[in-house]
Write an enzyme that holds these catalytic residues in place. Structure first.
Site, PDB file in Angstrom:
ATOM      1  N   CYS A  73      -5.210 -13.118  49.571  1.00 49.48           N
ATOM      2  CA  CYS A  73      -6.005 -12.055  50.112  1.00 49.48           C
ATOM      3  C   CYS A  73      -7.357 -12.681  50.775  1.00 49.48           C
ATOM      4  CB  CYS A  73      -6.030 -11.037  49.242  1.00 49.48           C
ATOM      5  SG  CYS A  73      -7.053  -9.346  49.746  1.00 49.48           S
ATOM      6  N   CYS A 184      -6.143 -12.439  57.740  1.00 50.13           N
ATOM      7  CA  CYS A 184      -5.532 -11.375  56.830  1.00 50.13           C
ATOM      8  C   CYS A 184      -4.305 -12.086  56.473  1.00 50.13           C
ATOM      9  CB  CYS A 184      -5.702 -10.183  57.337  1.00 50.13           C
ATOM     10  SG  CYS A 184      -5.122  -8.741  56.285  1.00 50.13           S
TER      11      CYS A 184
END
Length: 274
Positions: A73, A184
């Site tokens: 992440c 992302c």
């Protein structure tokens, strides 16, 4: 000696993009994945909150006796990587440095774009990391939080999706970038739409590839690379099991994959390892 798994953690399903790369490159490794879908998106939350949530995920995985942790992440990497590296007695790998290295290896005109969550863009983590590696690079960041919502809803294909992606990425049209970092871990699930939007002259960089290379190097150095029996995958989510399984089965091309729901806030917390 007991075979220890590698832990992967993300705010949702995006981290499965790293799991997919890891299973391809490290087929004998056991892996455990936790997606904190109940509390996503992380990208709009304060950094302190993201650090708290990241510790809860890491603590859960620590109880699975992992030998290494991958923060799959970007938002959590930007907010919590130094803390987790200091707190845990195992290797902890984020995705921003690998993504930056890969981008600098790819670009020819030293103009790199980064699309990510609001939190990652506001942290300037990518521009700072790339500037440290090559001061001559020019980085253009663009927040695209809508992509996370679309992917978690499994909206990844079709003209309606393409229209939205085109609109969101329109500000990059005049930036003269030749490389675009998918900053992302959700975003590789929209690769086709993103590539169509930016055109064939822009190379997309998925940090997962370089991140798993770094993971493999670390495990090799520590003589912890699994080389015998085929690896297994356990998956956990704090949110909807059905929603998680639908995307996981499609993305990993395994229709029999299952997940379990967990409450990581109730996990026993023994504090940092050090």
């Amino acid at each position: 000696m007991k075979k220890q798994p590698i832990g992967f953690m993300d705010s949702g399903v995006g981290g499965l993009t790293l799991v997919k790369e890891a299973r391809k490159r490290l087929p004998n490794e056991d892996m455990v994945f936790i997606g904190d879908q109940a509390r996503l998106p992380y990208g709009e939350k304060p950094a302190a909150t993201v650090r708290e949530f990241a510790w809860q995920m890491a603590n859960f995985l620590r109880h699975q006796e992992i030998k290494a942790l991958v923060i799959a992440c970007n938002t959590a990497t930007a907010a919590a990587l130094p803390d987790l590296q200091a707190q845990l007695a195992i290797p902890v790998i984020g995705v921003i440095k690998p993504g930056s290295i890969a981008a600098l290896q790819t670009t020819h005109n030293r103009r790199v774009g980064v699309i990510a969550t609001t939190g990652t863009i506001q942290s300037a983590a990518y521009s700072q990391q790339m500037a440290a590696l090559n001061p001559d690079v020019q980085v253009t960041g663009l927040a695209a939080p809508q992509f996370v919502t679309m992917i978690e809803a499994n909206q990844r294909h079709g003209q309606a999706v393409q229209t939205i992606v085109n609109q969101i990425l329109q500000p990059l049209q005049k930036s003269e970038i030749d490389t675009l970092v998918l900053g992302c871990t959700h975003f590789p699930l929209l690769t086709t739409a993103i590539q169509t939007a930016v055109g064939p002259d822009v190379t997309l960089v998925n940090p997962a590839v370089q991140a798993i290379t770094m993971l493999e190097e670390v495990l090799t150095q520590q003589q912890q690379l699994a080389t015998t029996t085929p690896g297994t995958l356990r998956m956990y989510t704090t949110g909807s099991v059905a929603a998680f399984e639908e995307i996981a089965q499609q993305w990993l091309a395994q229709p029999d994959l299952t997940a379990q729901q967990v409450d990581i806030q109730k996990e026993k917390n023994d504090g940092p390892d050090r």
